[in-house]
Scaffold this motif. Structure first.
Motif, PDB file in Angstrom:
ATOM      1  N   ALA A   1       3.109   5.847  -2.982  1.00 51.47           N
ATOM      2  CA  ALA A   1       4.290   6.595  -3.425  1.00 51.47           C
ATOM      3  C   ALA A   1       4.336   6.662  -4.955  1.00 51.47           C
ATOM      4  O   ALA A   1       4.711   7.688  -5.531  1.00 51.47           O
ATOM      5  CB  ALA A   1       5.547   5.941  -2.892  1.00 51.47           C
ATOM      6  N   PHE A   2       3.952   5.585  -5.630  1.00 49.96           N
ATOM      7  CA  PHE A   2       3.938   5.579  -7.095  1.00 49.96           C
ATOM      8  C   PHE A   2       2.881   6.531  -7.635  1.00 49.96           C
ATOM      9  O   PHE A   2       3.119   7.226  -8.629  1.00 49.96           O
ATOM     10  CB  PHE A   2       3.684   4.154  -7.588  1.00 49.96           C
ATOM     11  N   GLU A   3       1.730   6.577  -6.971  1.00 55.76           N
ATOM     12  CA  GLU A   3       0.666   7.491  -7.422  1.00 55.76           C
ATOM     13  C   GLU A   3       1.052   8.947  -7.160  1.00 55.76           C
ATOM     14  O   GLU A   3       0.641   9.844  -7.908  1.00 55.76           O
ATOM     15  CB  GLU A   3      -0.643   7.152  -6.728  1.00 55.76           C
ATOM     16  N   ASP A   4       1.833   9.206  -6.122  1.00 50.81           N
ATOM     17  CA  ASP A   4       2.288  10.580  -5.849  1.00 50.81           C
ATOM     18  C   ASP A   4       3.276  11.066  -6.892  1.00 50.81           C
ATOM     19  O   ASP A   4       3.407  12.264  -7.108  1.00 50.81           O
ATOM     20  CB  ASP A   4       2.918  10.666  -4.460  1.00 50.81           C
ATOM     21  N   LEU A   5       4.000  10.146  -7.532  1.00 52.23           N
ATOM     22  CA  LEU A   5       4.953  10.524  -8.557  1.00 52.23           C
ATOM     23  C   LEU A   5       4.285  10.964  -9.848  1.00 52.23           C
ATOM     24  O   LEU A   5       4.865  11.702 -10.639  1.00 52.23           O
ATOM     25  CB  LEU A   5       5.907   9.351  -8.860  1.00 52.23           C
ATOM     26  N   LYS A   6       3.078  10.535 -10.077  1.00 48.08           N
ATOM     27  CA  LYS A   6       2.382  10.880 -11.315  1.00 48.08           C
ATOM     28  C   LYS A   6       1.973  12.302 -11.393  1.00 48.08           C
ATOM     29  O   LYS A   6       1.813  13.123 -10.697  1.00 48.08           O
ATOM     30  CB  LYS A   6       1.153   9.995 -11.508  1.00 48.08           C
TER      31      LYS A   6
ATOM     32  N   ALA B   1       0.826  -1.208   0.000  1.00 50.82           N
ATOM     33  CA  ALA B   1       0.000   0.000   0.000  1.00 50.82           C
ATOM     34  C   ALA B   1       0.860   1.258   0.000  1.00 50.82           C
ATOM     35  O   ALA B   1       0.551   2.238  -0.697  1.00 50.82           O
ATOM     36  CB  ALA B   1      -0.936  -0.003   1.203  1.00 50.82           C
ATOM     37  N   THR B   2       1.944   1.233   0.764  1.00 51.18           N
ATOM     38  CA  THR B   2       2.858   2.383   0.800  1.00 51.18           C
ATOM     39  C   THR B   2       3.516   2.595  -0.556  1.00 51.18           C
ATOM     40  O   THR B   2       3.631   3.741  -1.029  1.00 51.18           O
ATOM     41  CB  THR B   2       3.933   2.175   1.884  1.00 51.18           C
ATOM     42  N   ALA B   3       3.929   1.526  -1.201  1.00 49.42           N
ATOM     43  CA  ALA B   3       4.562   1.640  -2.515  1.00 49.42           C
ATOM     44  C   ALA B   3       3.577   2.136  -3.551  1.00 49.42           C
ATOM     45  O   ALA B   3       3.915   2.955  -4.418  1.00 49.42           O
ATOM     46  CB  ALA B   3       5.146   0.297  -2.933  1.00 49.42           C
ATOM     47  N   LYS B   4       2.344   1.681  -3.474  1.00 48.03           N
ATOM     48  CA  LYS B   4       1.315   2.119  -4.421  1.00 48.03           C
ATOM     49  C   LYS B   4       1.029   3.611  -4.247  1.00 48.03           C
ATOM     50  O   LYS B   4       0.915   4.352  -5.226  1.00 48.03           O
ATOM     51  CB  LYS B   4       0.040   1.314  -4.219  1.00 48.03           C
TER      52      LYS B   4
END
Length: 92
Positions: free
Chosen positions: A87-92, A82-85
């Protein structure tokens, strides 16, 4: 499958108590079997019956301990995912 693992591992102290009781019964059965070998052969029969019960009780307790540890691993993995998901969505 996760529900079974979480249910088995929900009471770790109870699982430890089952495991230790099974271990104590195992020790008692070994003593009875050894006494039956040295003194009276009929002592081996109760030792074998107690041995079967001890293995079942200790196995159930060990399964609960293992399920508790494994459920902690699953929870940590879900949290990391969940944390990785996020963080990945914040990069977009």
């Amino acid at each position: 499958m996760r529900r079974v693992i979480y249910r088995l591992g929900s009471h770790p102290k109870r699982s430890l108590r089952f495991f230790l009781c099974g271990l104590a019964l195992f020790a008692l059965s070994v003593v009875l079997i050894a006494l039956g070998y040295v003194y009276q052969a009929w002592l081996q029969l109760p030792g074998l019956i107690i041995l079967a019960i001890a293995l079942g009780v200790a196995g159930y307790g060990y399964l609960g301990i293992f399920a508790n540890r494994f459920s902690q691993v699953l929870s940590a993995r879900d949290s990391a995912k969940a944390t990785a998901k996020k963080a990945f969505e914040d990069l977009k």
